[in-house]
Design a protein around this motif. Structure first.
Motif, short mmCIF file in Angstrom:
data_model
loop_
_atom_site.label_atom_id
_atom_site.label_comp_id
_atom_site.label_asym_id
_atom_site.label_seq_id
_atom_site.Cartn_x
_atom_site.Cartn_y
_atom_site.Cartn_z
N LEU A 1 0.83 -1.20 0.00
CA LEU A 1 0.00 0.00 0.00
C LEU A 1 0.88 1.26 0.00
CD1 LEU A 1 -2.99 0.87 0.17
CD2 LEU A 1 -2.70 0.96 2.64
N GLY A 2 1.85 1.27 0.87
CA GLY A 2 2.75 2.42 0.95
C GLY A 2 3.55 2.64 -0.31
N SER A 3 4.08 1.57 -0.87
CA SER A 3 4.90 1.73 -2.08
C SER A 3 4.06 2.13 -3.28
CB SER A 3 5.73 0.47 -2.35
OG SER A 3 4.92 -0.67 -2.48
N CYS A 4 2.80 1.69 -3.35
CA CYS A 4 1.89 2.16 -4.42
C CYS A 4 1.66 3.66 -4.28
CB CYS A 4 0.55 1.43 -4.36
SG CYS A 4 0.60 -0.24 -5.00
N ALA A 5 1.44 4.11 -3.06
CA ALA A 5 1.21 5.53 -2.81
C ALA A 5 2.46 6.36 -3.16
CB ALA A 5 0.80 5.76 -1.37
N VAL A 6 3.62 5.87 -2.75
CA VAL A 6 4.86 6.60 -3.03
C VAL A 6 5.13 6.64 -4.54
CG1 VAL A 6 7.37 6.59 -2.71
CG2 VAL A 6 5.87 6.17 -0.77
N GLY B 1 2.85 6.72 -6.82
CA GLY B 1 1.92 7.74 -7.30
C GLY B 1 2.45 9.15 -7.03
N VAL B 2 3.02 9.35 -5.87
CA VAL B 2 3.61 10.65 -5.54
C VAL B 2 4.75 10.97 -6.51
CG1 VAL B 2 4.98 11.90 -3.81
CG2 VAL B 2 2.92 10.66 -3.12
N PHE C 1 -4.12 9.05 -10.29
CA PHE C 1 -5.35 8.78 -9.52
C PHE C 1 -5.97 7.45 -9.90
CE2 PHE C 1 -5.21 13.48 -8.99
CZ PHE C 1 -5.05 13.47 -7.62
N VAL D 1 -3.38 4.47 -8.73
CA VAL D 1 -3.34 4.29 -7.28
C VAL D 1 -4.71 3.83 -6.78
CG1 VAL D 1 -3.03 5.47 -5.06
CG2 VAL D 1 -1.42 5.88 -6.92
N SER E 1 -5.05 0.17 -7.64
CA SER E 1 -4.12 -0.60 -6.81
C SER E 1 -4.64 -0.74 -5.38
CB SER E 1 -2.75 0.08 -6.78
OG SER E 1 -2.18 0.11 -8.07
N VAL E 2 -5.09 0.35 -4.80
CA VAL E 2 -5.60 0.31 -3.43
C VAL E 2 -6.84 -0.58 -3.36
CG1 VAL E 2 -6.67 1.70 -1.60
CG2 VAL E 2 -4.58 2.48 -2.71
#
Length: 140
Positions: A16-21, A23-24, A117, A120, A123-124
């Motif tokens: 979850l964290g690596s998907c968000a990062v 995306g950032v 968007f 992510v 993925s989420v």
């Protein structure tokens, strides 16, 4: 990746964290005021995406029963290739559609942000569904 998963007690939070990062990182590229900042965003994306791929493949491989593991891994890899093919085409479509009203630069930024968007979000959603089916309960 084993230490990262072990520290979190599963692969869910690191994924979850690596998907968000990731995306950032793409968002930084989209909004970058300079090539240097875009390069930093691309490096962040690359590092995060390498974690995503490693954990994703490990999760698929270890969570599938032996009898169907080959098929599950094949479907997982096919879905990834489909996303790698369709994503740039959809992004180009957004850029093309937006160029007339926004101008090219703003349309490129909008296309990249739409990709962030959507990617992510999907993925989420997949991670939440997988977590509810105890996909991450297997060995780390």
């Amino acid at each position: 990746m084993g230490r990262l998963s072990a520290a979190a007690d599963s692969r869910f939070l690191p994924l979850l964290g690596s998907c968000a990062v990731a995306g950032v990182g793409v968002a930084v590229v989209a909004l970058a005021p300079s090539v240097l900042v875009a390069g930093v965003g691309a490096a962040v994306f690359g590092a995060a995406f390498s974690v995503v791929i490693s954990l994703y493949r490990s999760t698929i491989t270890t969570s599938a029963p032996d009898a169907v593991r080959g098929g599950v891994v094949s479907v997982g890899e096919s879905a990834g290739r489909l996303g790698s093919t369709v994503g740039p085409v959809l992004t180009a479509g957004v850029i093309t559609a937006g160029t007339a009203s926004l101008g090219f630069e703003a349309a490129v930024r909008a296309g990249l942000l739409a990709t962030v968007f959507l990617s992510v979000g999907v993925s989420v959603a997949c991670l939440v569904v997988a977590d509810r089916t105890n996909t991450f309960a297997g060995p780390a």
